[in-house]
Scaffold this motif. Sequence first.
Motif, short mmCIF file in Angstrom:
data_model
loop_
_atom_site.label_atom_id
_atom_site.label_comp_id
_atom_site.label_asym_id
_atom_site.label_seq_id
_atom_site.Cartn_x
_atom_site.Cartn_y
_atom_site.Cartn_z
N ARG A 140 0.61 -0.82 -0.20
CA ARG A 140 -0.02 0.16 -0.29
C ARG A 140 0.78 1.10 -0.07
O ARG A 140 2.25 1.11 0.47
N ASN A 141 0.36 2.36 -0.65
CA ASN A 141 0.98 3.72 -0.40
C ASN A 141 0.94 4.19 0.85
O ASN A 141 -0.52 4.13 1.39
N LEU A 147 -4.75 3.37 -1.53
CA LEU A 147 -4.28 3.32 -2.35
C LEU A 147 -3.03 2.90 -2.93
O LEU A 147 -2.16 2.21 -1.98
N THR A 148 -2.75 2.73 -4.14
CA THR A 148 -1.60 1.18 -4.87
C THR A 148 0.48 2.21 -4.91
O THR A 148 -0.23 3.37 -5.40
N HIS A 183 4.47 8.32 -7.34
CA HIS A 183 3.35 7.77 -6.80
C HIS A 183 2.86 8.09 -4.92
O HIS A 183 2.10 8.01 -3.96
N ALA A 368 -1.86 7.70 -8.27
CA ALA A 368 -2.02 6.25 -7.42
C ALA A 368 -3.02 5.94 -7.72
O ALA A 368 -4.72 7.54 -7.70
N TRP A 369 -4.02 4.88 -7.92
CA TRP A 369 -5.00 4.26 -8.01
C TRP A 369 -5.27 3.44 -6.59
O TRP A 369 -4.84 3.26 -6.19
N PRO A 370 -6.18 3.24 -6.61
CA PRO A 370 -7.15 2.17 -5.69
C PRO A 370 -6.30 1.11 -5.32
O PRO A 370 -6.09 0.51 -6.52
#
Length: 446
Positions: A140-141, A147-148, A183, A368-370
């Motif tokens: 995870r971010n 987010l990834t 990201h 970054a996205w889910p």
Amino acid sequence: MRDLPETATEIASLVTSGTIRVGDALARSLHRVARDNPGLNAIIRLNPQASAEVTAVHHRLQAGELLPLAGVPVVIKDNLWVAGLAITQGSQLFADFVAPTDAVAVARLRAAGAIILGIGATSEFACIGVTNTQLYGMTRNPIDPSLTPGGSSGGPSAAVAAGFAPLALGTDAGGSTRRPPAHVGVIGFKPSQDLVPYGPGFEEPVWGISVICPIARNMVDIALAMRVLTGQSLMSQIARPALAYAAHFGLDQPLDADVARVTDSAVDRLRRAGYPVETAAPVWPEGSGRADVAPLQWAGLAALYGAAFRHDPSRFGDGIADQIMRGLGLRGVEVAQAHQASHRMGETLRAFLGRHPFVITPTTPCPAWPVEDVAPRFIGGLAASPRDHAAFTSQANHAGSPAISLPCGHTSTGLPLGLQIMAAPGADAALLALAQDVAPMLAGQG
């Protein structure tokens, strides 16, 4: 924990002077990993020999050795060999593999006094754009754990951003150590092809495009890491050169509105600082796009792991299974066409960089996205294909060019974005000098 500097350069300096102990930075790192890594899954394995490494570095300093990374904790991506540690490539096939020796890059970090903190997560075979695997789960971010951090160097990038270590090593065969740093708000530097020795280690799906890369939070540490990894100083003094700005990199690739806004703002800031900036982009010939070179990876994965896949497909994640199946179905002429596409892509970028020594693009067309999604569903308000988020990075790999991603601002919701600068093959010193100058101008803007 005691108040310690956050940079590799300062840690090594204080350790060398005796102001702090060799193991102080490691102790802080272990505290932070214990506290925060369960929610991030950035580090999938701690180094059980780290304390012994601290003792060894202490004795070397006592003997008078000069160690430029003395006591600096580092994270190594889970596809680079670290002697005596399990290195898996994020794959169930290699769950029990123990590296028999260090990769040259890892050995050079150790020789410089670095302490291996642990192993950072990668996507399976470093061939997926998010760091989610059957073997270890989701990484995870640290900016927003929903987010990834992207992939494939998502673990090392997240570890540096979370403050687990000031320095990490990743690999980059298509942007894997530029996009994840973008990201999470750190710096990723892709050197020219073969500047940093690659291996010994695992077989690569595509030979001749992957490089070993430092990830850090500041340019001083990037420069220090490159000095250690190459054995030479790559920093040089240059006047403020002309820059080419290619917002879409000559491609029909939409940008999220925040990416366009932040990148334009960053470039305007460079203009105001005295950099001449020209709008210019490569003209890519037909048959040199991302889709045209993808069969190289599919064929490479099929050649390496096709037999194991046929024997037990359940040991492969869906994304890699799909690529292997595609590779097994390719005809020889299709692979040859992909090699030609790679040649055209590299030739086009090298020719452009011959006319414009530095080109600026967004590192990614989106933030970054889910974390549950393998790719963003929309970019610029339009439905996105699975590799649209990687639109601007793979070209440097096929050209053998150095490239760097620098933090350049944030979206309206506070997510980091990166600005990418590419240079001609071999121009690493000039690119690092440029990045050292512009990084402070870019940080936090937008």
